[in-house]
Design a protein around this motif. Structure first.
Motif, PDB file in Angstrom:
ATOM      1  N   ILE A 168      59.597 -29.579  34.076  1.00  0.00           N
ATOM      2  CA  ILE A 168      60.760 -28.880  33.517  1.00  0.00           C
ATOM      3  C   ILE A 168      61.986 -29.095  34.395  1.00  0.00           C
ATOM      4  O   ILE A 168      63.075 -29.421  33.910  1.00  0.00           O
ATOM      5  CB  ILE A 168      60.473 -27.366  33.366  1.00  0.00           C
ATOM      6  CG1 ILE A 168      59.400 -27.129  32.301  1.00  0.00           C
ATOM      7  CG2 ILE A 168      61.755 -26.611  33.006  1.00  0.00           C
ATOM      8  CD1 ILE A 168      58.911 -25.691  32.235  1.00  0.00           C
ATOM      9  N   MET A 169      61.826 -28.934  35.705  1.00  0.00           N
ATOM     10  CA  MET A 169      62.953 -29.067  36.622  1.00  0.00           C
ATOM     11  C   MET A 169      63.487 -30.491  36.652  1.00  0.00           C
ATOM     12  O   MET A 169      64.704 -30.702  36.746  1.00  0.00           O
ATOM     13  CB  MET A 169      62.548 -28.615  38.029  1.00  0.00           C
ATOM     14  CG  MET A 169      62.377 -27.110  38.172  1.00  0.00           C
ATOM     15  SD  MET A 169      63.841 -26.160  37.674  1.00  0.00           S
ATOM     16  CE  MET A 169      65.078 -26.778  38.822  1.00  0.00           C
ATOM     17  N   ALA A 170      62.594 -31.477  36.569  1.00  0.00           N
ATOM     18  CA  ALA A 170      63.046 -32.876  36.545  1.00  0.00           C
ATOM     19  C   ALA A 170      63.936 -33.114  35.325  1.00  0.00           C
ATOM     20  O   ALA A 170      64.997 -33.745  35.420  1.00  0.00           O
ATOM     21  CB  ALA A 170      61.857 -33.820  36.526  1.00  0.00           C
ATOM     22  N   TYR A 171      63.530 -32.568  34.178  1.00  0.00           N
ATOM     23  CA  TYR A 171      64.323 -32.707  32.967  1.00  0.00           C
ATOM     24  C   TYR A 171      65.658 -31.979  33.091  1.00  0.00           C
ATOM     25  O   TYR A 171      66.720 -32.537  32.778  1.00  0.00           O
ATOM     26  CB  TYR A 171      63.550 -32.166  31.761  1.00  0.00           C
ATOM     27  CG  TYR A 171      64.385 -32.050  30.515  1.00  0.00           C
ATOM     28  CD1 TYR A 171      64.664 -33.166  29.738  1.00  0.00           C
ATOM     29  CD2 TYR A 171      64.932 -30.825  30.133  1.00  0.00           C
ATOM     30  CE1 TYR A 171      65.460 -33.068  28.604  1.00  0.00           C
ATOM     31  CE2 TYR A 171      65.718 -30.715  28.997  1.00  0.00           C
ATOM     32  CZ  TYR A 171      65.978 -31.838  28.245  1.00  0.00           C
ATOM     33  OH  TYR A 171      66.781 -31.745  27.130  1.00  0.00           O
ATOM     34  N   LEU A 172      65.625 -30.733  33.574  1.00  0.00           N
ATOM     35  CA  LEU A 172      66.844 -29.932  33.668  1.00  0.00           C
ATOM     36  C   LEU A 172      67.837 -30.533  34.664  1.00  0.00           C
ATOM     37  O   LEU A 172      69.048 -30.552  34.420  1.00  0.00           O
ATOM     38  CB  LEU A 172      66.506 -28.498  34.074  1.00  0.00           C
ATOM     39  CG  LEU A 172      65.710 -27.669  33.053  1.00  0.00           C
ATOM     40  CD1 LEU A 172      65.403 -26.291  33.617  1.00  0.00           C
ATOM     41  CD2 LEU A 172      66.465 -27.556  31.732  1.00  0.00           C
ATOM     42  N   GLU A 173      67.325 -31.025  35.786  1.00  0.00           N
ATOM     43  CA  GLU A 173      68.213 -31.615  36.795  1.00  0.00           C
ATOM     44  C   GLU A 173      68.869 -32.891  36.269  1.00  0.00           C
ATOM     45  O   GLU A 173      70.049 -33.150  36.522  1.00  0.00           O
ATOM     46  CB  GLU A 173      67.430 -31.883  38.074  1.00  0.00           C
ATOM     47  CG  GLU A 173      67.092 -30.597  38.835  1.00  0.00           C
ATOM     48  CD  GLU A 173      66.083 -30.813  39.948  1.00  0.00           C
ATOM     49  OE1 GLU A 173      65.631 -31.966  40.126  1.00  0.00           O
ATOM     50  OE2 GLU A 173      65.741 -29.832  40.626  1.00  0.00           O
ATOM     51  N   TYR A 174      68.093 -33.692  35.522  1.00  0.00           N
ATOM     52  CA  TYR A 174      68.676 -34.901  34.934  1.00  0.00           C
ATOM     53  C   TYR A 174      69.747 -34.544  33.916  1.00  0.00           C
ATOM     54  O   TYR A 174      70.860 -35.101  33.930  1.00  0.00           O
ATOM     55  CB  TYR A 174      67.592 -35.752  34.274  1.00  0.00           C
ATOM     56  CG  TYR A 174      68.162 -36.876  33.442  1.00  0.00           C
ATOM     57  CD1 TYR A 174      68.836 -37.939  34.037  1.00  0.00           C
ATOM     58  CD2 TYR A 174      68.067 -36.852  32.043  1.00  0.00           C
ATOM     59  CE1 TYR A 174      69.381 -38.961  33.276  1.00  0.00           C
ATOM     60  CE2 TYR A 174      68.608 -37.867  31.280  1.00  0.00           C
ATOM     61  CZ  TYR A 174      69.263 -38.922  31.905  1.00  0.00           C
ATOM     62  OH  TYR A 174      69.811 -39.922  31.146  1.00  0.00           O
ATOM     63  N   GLU A 175      69.440 -33.587  33.014  1.00  0.00           N
ATOM     64  CA  GLU A 175      70.405 -33.210  31.992  1.00  0.00           C
ATOM     65  C   GLU A 175      71.635 -32.540  32.606  1.00  0.00           C
ATOM     66  O   GLU A 175      72.751 -32.703  32.115  1.00  0.00           O
ATOM     67  CB  GLU A 175      69.746 -32.266  30.981  1.00  0.00           C
ATOM     68  CG  GLU A 175      68.843 -32.969  29.990  1.00  0.00           C
ATOM     69  CD  GLU A 175      69.580 -33.970  29.127  1.00  0.00           C
ATOM     70  OE1 GLU A 175      70.676 -33.644  28.623  1.00  0.00           O
ATOM     71  OE2 GLU A 175      69.072 -35.094  28.962  1.00  0.00           O
ATOM     72  N   SER A 176      71.435 -31.801  33.697  1.00  0.00           N
ATOM     73  CA  SER A 176      72.566 -31.166  34.375  1.00  0.00           C
ATOM     74  C   SER A 176      73.534 -32.224  34.903  1.00  0.00           C
ATOM     75  O   SER A 176      74.759 -32.087  34.791  1.00  0.00           O
ATOM     76  CB  SER A 176      72.063 -30.284  35.524  1.00  0.00           C
ATOM     77  OG  SER A 176      73.145 -29.690  36.211  1.00  0.00           O
ATOM     78  N   LYS A 177      72.974 -33.285  35.473  1.00  0.00           N
ATOM     79  CA  LYS A 177      73.819 -34.382  35.963  1.00  0.00           C
ATOM     80  C   LYS A 177      74.480 -35.115  34.806  1.00  0.00           C
ATOM     81  O   LYS A 177      75.667 -35.444  34.857  1.00  0.00           O
ATOM     82  CB  LYS A 177      72.976 -35.358  36.787  1.00  0.00           C
ATOM     83  CG  LYS A 177      72.505 -34.793  38.122  1.00  0.00           C
ATOM     84  CD  LYS A 177      71.620 -35.787  38.858  1.00  0.00           C
ATOM     85  CE  LYS A 177      71.109 -35.191  40.166  1.00  0.00           C
ATOM     86  NZ  LYS A 177      70.171 -36.115  40.862  1.00  0.00           N
ATOM     87  N   ARG A 178      73.702 -35.362  33.739  1.00  0.00           N
ATOM     88  CA  ARG A 178      74.250 -36.094  32.597  1.00  0.00           C
ATOM     89  C   ARG A 178      75.341 -35.309  31.900  1.00  0.00           C
ATOM     90  O   ARG A 178      76.382 -35.856  31.522  1.00  0.00           O
ATOM     91  CB  ARG A 178      73.124 -36.429  31.609  1.00  0.00           C
ATOM     92  CG  ARG A 178      73.548 -37.349  30.480  1.00  0.00           C
ATOM     93  CD  ARG A 178      72.382 -37.679  29.568  1.00  0.00           C
ATOM     94  NE  ARG A 178      71.975 -36.531  28.773  1.00  0.00           N
ATOM     95  CZ  ARG A 178      72.563 -36.172  27.628  1.00  0.00           C
ATOM     96  NH1 ARG A 178      73.592 -36.861  27.155  1.00  0.00           N
ATOM     97  NH2 ARG A 178      72.122 -35.126  26.955  1.00  0.00           N
ATOM     98  N   GLN A 179      75.124 -33.984  31.722  1.00  0.00           N
ATOM     99  CA  GLN A 179      76.095 -33.138  31.034  1.00  0.00           C
ATOM    100  C   GLN A 179      77.169 -32.590  31.970  1.00  0.00           C
ATOM    101  O   GLN A 179      78.107 -31.943  31.523  1.00  0.00           O
ATOM    102  CB  GLN A 179      75.371 -31.982  30.332  1.00  0.00           C
ATOM    103  CG  GLN A 179      74.394 -32.434  29.261  1.00  0.00           C
ATOM    104  CD  GLN A 179      73.739 -31.264  28.531  1.00  0.00           C
ATOM    105  OE1 GLN A 179      74.312 -30.167  28.419  1.00  0.00           O
ATOM    106  NE2 GLN A 179      72.536 -31.481  28.012  1.00  0.00           N
ATOM    107  N   LYS A 180      76.980 -32.819  33.273  1.00  0.00           N
ATOM    108  CA  LYS A 180      77.929 -32.363  34.297  1.00  0.00           C
ATOM    109  C   LYS A 180      78.159 -30.858  34.208  1.00  0.00           C
ATOM    110  O   LYS A 180      79.287 -30.356  34.256  1.00  0.00           O
ATOM    111  CB  LYS A 180      79.259 -33.121  34.170  1.00  0.00           C
ATOM    112  CG  LYS A 180      79.115 -34.620  34.388  1.00  0.00           C
ATOM    113  CD  LYS A 180      80.442 -35.349  34.252  1.00  0.00           C
ATOM    114  CE  LYS A 180      80.255 -36.839  34.468  1.00  0.00           C
ATOM    115  NZ  LYS A 180      81.517 -37.593  34.307  1.00  0.00           N
ATOM    116  N   SER A 181      77.052 -30.143  34.088  1.00  0.00           N
ATOM    117  CA  SER A 181      77.120 -28.686  33.979  1.00  0.00           C
ATOM    118  C   SER A 181      75.764 -28.090  34.315  1.00  0.00           C
ATOM    119  O   SER A 181      74.726 -28.715  34.093  1.00  0.00           O
ATOM    120  CB  SER A 181      77.522 -28.279  32.554  1.00  0.00           C
ATOM    121  OG  SER A 181      77.449 -26.870  32.400  1.00  0.00           O
ATOM    122  N   THR A 182      75.790 -26.870  34.857  1.00  0.00           N
ATOM    123  CA  THR A 182      74.534 -26.162  35.079  1.00  0.00           C
ATOM    124  C   THR A 182      74.076 -25.437  33.814  1.00  0.00           C
ATOM    125  O   THR A 182      72.971 -24.912  33.767  1.00  0.00           O
ATOM    126  CB  THR A 182      74.676 -25.128  36.223  1.00  0.00           C
ATOM    127  OG1 THR A 182      75.756 -24.244  35.928  1.00  0.00           O
ATOM    128  CG2 THR A 182      74.933 -25.830  37.552  1.00  0.00           C
TER     129      THR A 182
END
Length: 216
Positions: A156-170
């Motif tokens: 879950i965290m690997a996915y969220l961290e990637y999407e956070s970087k991609r979307q440039k938002s927490t």
């Protein structure tokens, strides 16, 4: 330009392509040659695979950090090896681990549409490509099974961290259902919901039906 054409032409996979085709693809952008310094990241865990990479020079490694903080090298790739071939046309085209340049390296990237066109028009290239991805999938698959034992939370965290970087938002906007997200990270939907609930109780995240917010 000539040195790039010669370097590409001398790889096993691209040896069947005419120099004129290589030149045209470099001009059009279907082929891109990129240089990486030692330690540079090529792809991160969870990143979508959008191109086929052929190593023109250098050493590329697939790595992960285990639960004890140790950096494990899962596999090494060298000149003539390919990356992403077994992922590019998959329904889940996401890198399972981080890929790094171990030494200064040069990579030829073929975008998906260009690769599909070449595969359709060049039977010799197609055969070599199929041989490459079959061998790579067998070798890498065995090594991944040996090393990778991710917990649901790690996935879950690997996915969220990637999407956070991609979307440039927490605050990560979800473009899929919880069921689709569970399938994306390879867990049962009930297990995903249970772990998300635990993470919320521990103050790691908050979430609603459309987004998940990283709190720490």
């Amino acid at each position: 330009m000539k040195k790039y054409i010669d370097s590409i032409k001398n790889t096993v996979l691209a040896s069947s392509l005419p120099e004129s085709e290589i030149y045209n693809q470099l001009i059009k952008g279907g082929f891109k040659v990129e240089n990486y310094s030692a330690g540079a990241l090529l792809h991160i865990d969870g990143e979508e695979c959008t191109s086929l990479d052929i190593i023109l020079s250098g050493k590329i490694v697939v790595e992960r950090i285990d639960l004890s903080g140790n950096l494990l090298t899962i596999s090494e790739f060298h000149r003539d090896d390919i990356l992403g071939g077994n992922l590019l046309f998959s329904k889940q085209p996401f890198y399972p681990m981080t890929i790094t340049a171990k030494t200064p390296s040069s990579i030829l990237s073929m975008d998906k549409n260009t690769l599909f066109q070449i595969l359709s028009e060049n039977p010799e290239f197609l055969l070599t490509y199929l041989e490459f991805i079959s061998d790579n999938a067998a070798i890498l698959g065995n090594k991944i099974k040996h090393f990778i034992k991710k917990s649901i939370r790690e996935s879950i965290m690997a996915y969220l961290e990637y999407e956070s970087k991609r979307q440039k938002s927490t605050v990560i906007q979800l473009d899929m259902t919880k069921k689709a997200l569970a399938e994306r990270i390879g867990v049962e939907r009930t297990s995903l919901s249970r772990e998300l609930g635990k993470m919320r109780k521990e103050g790691l995240i908050t979430f609603d039906g459309k987004s998940i917010t990283l709190l720490s």
